[in-house]
Motif scaffolding. Sequence first.
Motif, PDB file in Angstrom:
ATOM      1  N   LEU A 232     -76.157 -49.343  45.969  1.00 46.61           N
ATOM      2  CA  LEU A 232     -76.846 -48.782  44.812  1.00 46.61           C
ATOM      3  C   LEU A 232     -76.133 -49.133  43.500  1.00 46.61           C
ATOM      4  N   MET A 233     -74.809 -49.252  43.547  1.00 45.99           N
ATOM      5  CA  MET A 233     -74.058 -49.629  42.345  1.00 45.99           C
ATOM      6  C   MET A 233     -74.221 -51.110  42.001  1.00 45.99           C
ATOM      7  N   LEU A 234     -74.452 -51.952  42.991  1.00 40.81           N
ATOM      8  CA  LEU A 234     -74.546 -53.395  42.757  1.00 40.81           C
ATOM      9  C   LEU A 234     -75.936 -53.839  42.293  1.00 40.81           C
ATOM     10  N   ILE A 235     -76.965 -53.070  42.612  1.00 39.16           N
ATOM     11  CA  ILE A 235     -78.339 -53.479  42.284  1.00 39.16           C
ATOM     12  C   ILE A 235     -78.518 -53.829  40.811  1.00 39.16           C
ATOM     13  N   PRO A 236     -78.036 -53.034  39.847  1.00 38.15           N
ATOM     14  CA  PRO A 236     -78.319 -53.354  38.433  1.00 38.15           C
ATOM     15  C   PRO A 236     -77.570 -54.568  37.903  1.00 38.15           C
ATOM     16  N   THR A 237     -76.580 -55.063  38.620  1.00 32.66           N
ATOM     17  CA  THR A 237     -75.864 -56.235  38.113  1.00 32.66           C
ATOM     18  C   THR A 237     -76.751 -57.487  38.120  1.00 32.66           C
ATOM     19  N   VAL A 238     -77.763 -57.509  38.976  1.00 33.09           N
ATOM     20  CA  VAL A 238     -78.655 -58.664  39.044  1.00 33.09           C
ATOM     21  C   VAL A 238     -79.512 -58.782  37.776  1.00 33.09           C
ATOM     22  N   PRO A 239     -80.276 -57.731  37.378  1.00 35.02           N
ATOM     23  CA  PRO A 239     -81.025 -57.852  36.116  1.00 35.02           C
ATOM     24  C   PRO A 239     -80.127 -58.005  34.900  1.00 35.02           C
ATOM     25  N   THR A 240     -78.914 -57.442  34.955  1.00 35.52           N
ATOM     26  CA  THR A 240     -77.986 -57.613  33.835  1.00 35.52           C
ATOM     27  C   THR A 240     -77.634 -59.081  33.642  1.00 35.52           C
ATOM     28  N   ALA A 241     -77.309 -59.768  34.742  1.00 38.19           N
ATOM     29  CA  ALA A 241     -76.952 -61.181  34.657  1.00 38.19           C
ATOM     30  C   ALA A 241     -78.128 -62.033  34.186  1.00 38.19           C
ATOM     31  N   LEU A 242     -79.319 -61.750  34.715  1.00 44.18           N
ATOM     32  CA  LEU A 242     -80.498 -62.523  34.323  1.00 44.18           C
ATOM     33  C   LEU A 242     -80.822 -62.332  32.845  1.00 44.18           C
ATOM     34  N   THR A 243     -80.715 -61.104  32.373  1.00 45.73           N
ATOM     35  CA  THR A 243     -80.992 -60.820  30.966  1.00 45.73           C
ATOM     36  C   THR A 243     -79.988 -61.512  30.053  1.00 45.73           C
ATOM     37  N   TYR A 244     -78.730 -61.478  30.445  1.00 47.30           N
ATOM     38  CA  TYR A 244     -77.664 -62.078  29.645  1.00 47.30           C
ATOM     39  C   TYR A 244     -77.857 -63.588  29.518  1.00 47.30           C
ATOM     40  N   VAL A 245     -78.215 -64.232  30.607  1.00 51.33           N
ATOM     41  CA  VAL A 245     -78.327 -65.696  30.624  1.00 51.33           C
ATOM     42  C   VAL A 245     -79.640 -66.173  30.019  1.00 51.33           C
ATOM     43  N   TRP A 246     -80.727 -65.473  30.271  1.00 49.84           N
ATOM     44  CA  TRP A 246     -82.056 -65.976  29.942  1.00 49.84           C
ATOM     45  C   TRP A 246     -82.616 -65.422  28.632  1.00 49.84           C
ATOM     46  N   LEU A 247     -82.448 -64.122  28.382  1.00 53.19           N
ATOM     47  CA  LEU A 247     -83.134 -63.478  27.265  1.00 53.19           C
ATOM     48  C   LEU A 247     -82.255 -63.238  26.037  1.00 53.19           C
ATOM     49  N   VAL A 248     -81.006 -62.821  26.235  1.00 53.16           N
ATOM     50  CA  VAL A 248     -80.153 -62.479  25.097  1.00 53.16           C
ATOM     51  C   VAL A 248     -79.961 -63.657  24.139  1.00 53.16           C
ATOM     52  N   PRO A 249     -79.802 -64.910  24.629  1.00 56.97           N
ATOM     53  CA  PRO A 249     -79.643 -66.036  23.676  1.00 56.97           C
ATOM     54  C   PRO A 249     -80.836 -66.220  22.736  1.00 56.97           C
ATOM     55  N   LYS A 250     -81.996 -65.658  23.056  1.00 58.67           N
ATOM     56  CA  LYS A 250     -83.181 -65.804  22.217  1.00 58.67           C
ATOM     57  C   LYS A 250     -83.293 -64.719  21.154  1.00 58.67           C
ATOM     58  N   LEU A 251     -82.373 -63.750  21.147  1.00 60.72           N
ATOM     59  CA  LEU A 251     -82.447 -62.651  20.184  1.00 60.72           C
ATOM     60  C   LEU A 251     -82.148 -63.146  18.775  1.00 60.72           C
ATOM     61  N   PRO A 252     -82.960 -62.768  17.780  1.00 54.84           N
ATOM     62  CA  PRO A 252     -82.617 -63.067  16.376  1.00 54.84           C
ATOM     63  C   PRO A 252     -81.663 -62.000  15.842  1.00 54.84           C
ATOM     64  N   GLU A 253     -80.867 -62.363  14.858  1.00 56.47           N
ATOM     65  CA  GLU A 253     -79.984 -61.386  14.238  1.00 56.47           C
ATOM     66  C   GLU A 253     -80.795 -60.491  13.302  1.00 56.47           C
ATOM     67  N   SER A 254     -80.315 -59.281  13.070  1.00 50.72           N
ATOM     68  CA  SER A 254     -80.986 -58.364  12.155  1.00 50.72           C
ATOM     69  C   SER A 254     -81.004 -58.934  10.744  1.00 50.72           C
ATOM     70  N   PRO A 255     -82.182 -59.010  10.101  1.00 53.98           N
ATOM     71  CA  PRO A 255     -82.227 -59.553   8.735  1.00 53.98           C
ATOM     72  C   PRO A 255     -81.435 -58.706   7.746  1.00 53.98           C
ATOM     73  N   ARG A 256     -81.347 -57.431   7.964  1.00 55.31           N
ATOM     74  CA  ARG A 256     -80.594 -56.573   7.050  1.00 55.31           C
ATOM     75  C   ARG A 256     -79.095 -56.816   7.190  1.00 55.31           C
ATOM     76  N   TRP A 257     -78.636 -57.117   8.387  1.00 53.83           N
ATOM     77  CA  TRP A 257     -77.230 -57.474   8.547  1.00 53.83           C
ATOM     78  C   TRP A 257     -76.954 -58.827   7.895  1.00 53.83           C
ATOM     79  N   LEU A 258     -77.864 -59.774   8.028  1.00 56.24           N
ATOM     80  CA  LEU A 258     -77.668 -61.100   7.455  1.00 56.24           C
ATOM     81  C   LEU A 258     -77.558 -61.055   5.934  1.00 56.24           C
ATOM     82  N   LEU A 259     -78.227 -60.099   5.300  1.00 54.46           N
ATOM     83  CA  LEU A 259     -78.254 -60.039   3.836  1.00 54.46           C
ATOM     84  C   LEU A 259     -77.097 -59.253   3.241  1.00 54.46           C
ATOM     85  N   ARG A 260     -76.245 -58.701   4.065  1.00 53.03           N
ATOM     86  CA  ARG A 260     -75.215 -57.793   3.557  1.00 53.03           C
ATOM     87  C   ARG A 260     -74.238 -58.487   2.612  1.00 53.03           C
ATOM     88  N   ASP A 261     -73.891 -59.783   2.856  1.00 51.52           N
ATOM     89  CA  ASP A 261     -72.901 -60.433   1.996  1.00 51.52           C
ATOM     90  C   ASP A 261     -73.512 -61.312   0.916  1.00 51.52           C
TER      91      ASP A 261
END
Length: 555
Positions: A232-261
């Motif tokens: 039961l503890m190992l089950i969530p590591t599979v979607p975590t790995a898939l999300t990290y490799v496949w989906l997270v690289p496609k995230l855009p940065e927050s526009p409000r953070w980008l404008l701070r400087d």
Amino acid sequence: MHNRQRSGGGSGASTPPLEAESALNTQEQQRANDADRTQATSGPFSVSDRPDPDMTLRDGDEGKGTLEWLAIQSVCTVSIFAALLGYDIGVMAGALLPMSRDLDFTSSQEEVAVGCLNFISAVGAIGGGVVYNRHGAVKCVKFAMVLYAIGMFVIALSGSFASVFFGRLVCGLGVGLGFAICPQYIAEISPPKWRGVLVSMFEISINVGLLSGYIANLAMEYVDDSPRWRGLMLIPTVPTALTYVWLVPKLPESPRWLLRDGSPGKEALAREVLVKTCGADAAGPALADIKQVLAAQQEQHRASISSAGEGAGAFVPKRNTGWRALFFDPAPRRALLIGAGTAFFQQANGSEAAVYYVPQVLAAAGVKSEHSQLQAAALVGVCKTICIVIGQFSVDVYGRRVMLLSSVGAVTASLALLSWCLGNVGSAGGATAGITLAALCLFMMSFSLGVGPVTWVVTSEIFPIQVRSKGTAFSMALNRLTSGTVAMTFLTLTEWLTVGGAFAFFTCVSATQFALTFFFLPETKGKTLEEIEASLVGSAGGRGAYHRVENDNEA
């Protein structure tokens, strides 16, 4: 397109002063805004190219943006992290029993194994506010997922309470970091018209994960104790790995953070993100709004230095975006009362104790079979998930105040009923196990209709931009500390007060939340983050310099 002043008509004596936006449109305020705009031209967030000084807050939903695919994809990606936390909550309700038998836990060790994650996640949340300011949301999400996966692996390989405890600590740091960043990130990339629905996805994902944990418990019910809880503890590591490799690289940065400087390169990137998340028509006005708010803050900082007697050429400290501003500046302090207070009461009413300890609560109601307890826990998860979907799509229709007040009122009534049921089990004329289960489901349903989703919406949108990351982080840390305190003391509390007495205490807490919500929570439905901030500054006695532009050409 003609410029129109937004009506500042009140919504009744019960509505807090934050909604009195008409004060922004007085002639005196217009003159102050003109002065602020002129003075702000010397800073990196110059607003000298703004439209004519008669421009005012926009009427209705014009230019509020459209819901673009990148916004949907990004919200779903970061919401997966919320589902992982929900899974942990749900799975621990069933995994705790075989884990305790396998590793020979005491009742105190059981409480610590459950609650320590929430305590350490508060540390992760506070750290998240600092890390976000330096590195942005995307890097924070990556780091949070790595910590979560490492922690779950450590727990699954544990052979003692100490190693389980260590794994929960590592996992908790990731959870806290994710909780501090994800709701704020969703709010900052969402069109105002859809912000309530999209931020509520965070709570929906928690409940989907919760239900998944309950179902996983049922599916592995007849497996031997050791492989059961470790699997039961190992089950969530599979979607975590898939999300990290496949989906997270496609995230855009927050526009409000980008404008701070104020970097020109980052401004171009921020515009691109706004186009892809809110639509081309809304991108220009939104970009100008953010720049104007940042320029006004910079000018206020220069004015405060001048009033303190700083001469020309003297050292000028950086604009105060730290913890001192959050706790001592009027507008951030008012936002903190609202945001952190809402986050505190979400957990102080005993909701997480109810889902963590469903088997124990049902055992007190006379349900002795472990199989029946797990089935009942799954039913509770189904009720929560169904109602959270209803709540998600209602928050932008009926508003934050209506949804939260209605939900808290129903939670208070259901807690009172649950307290009576658990205090009269087995007595003449007392409650049956079925009535107790119905009361528990009613409690979870009432919670999920408003208290669950609206909390994330309020905490993600109420803070001014210069303290938003720290305000959200503090609110989430308080939320996790409260959750951990309730989870780690629930069994002890039931020994002192009985199970019925514990829920009577939670009833009083919920009634207190209703009163405070009624008097302090403003309505923010349909407003941009910059409009909320302008209203907040006005209600705190400040002098805002915010005017909404009408279209991209004017921006």
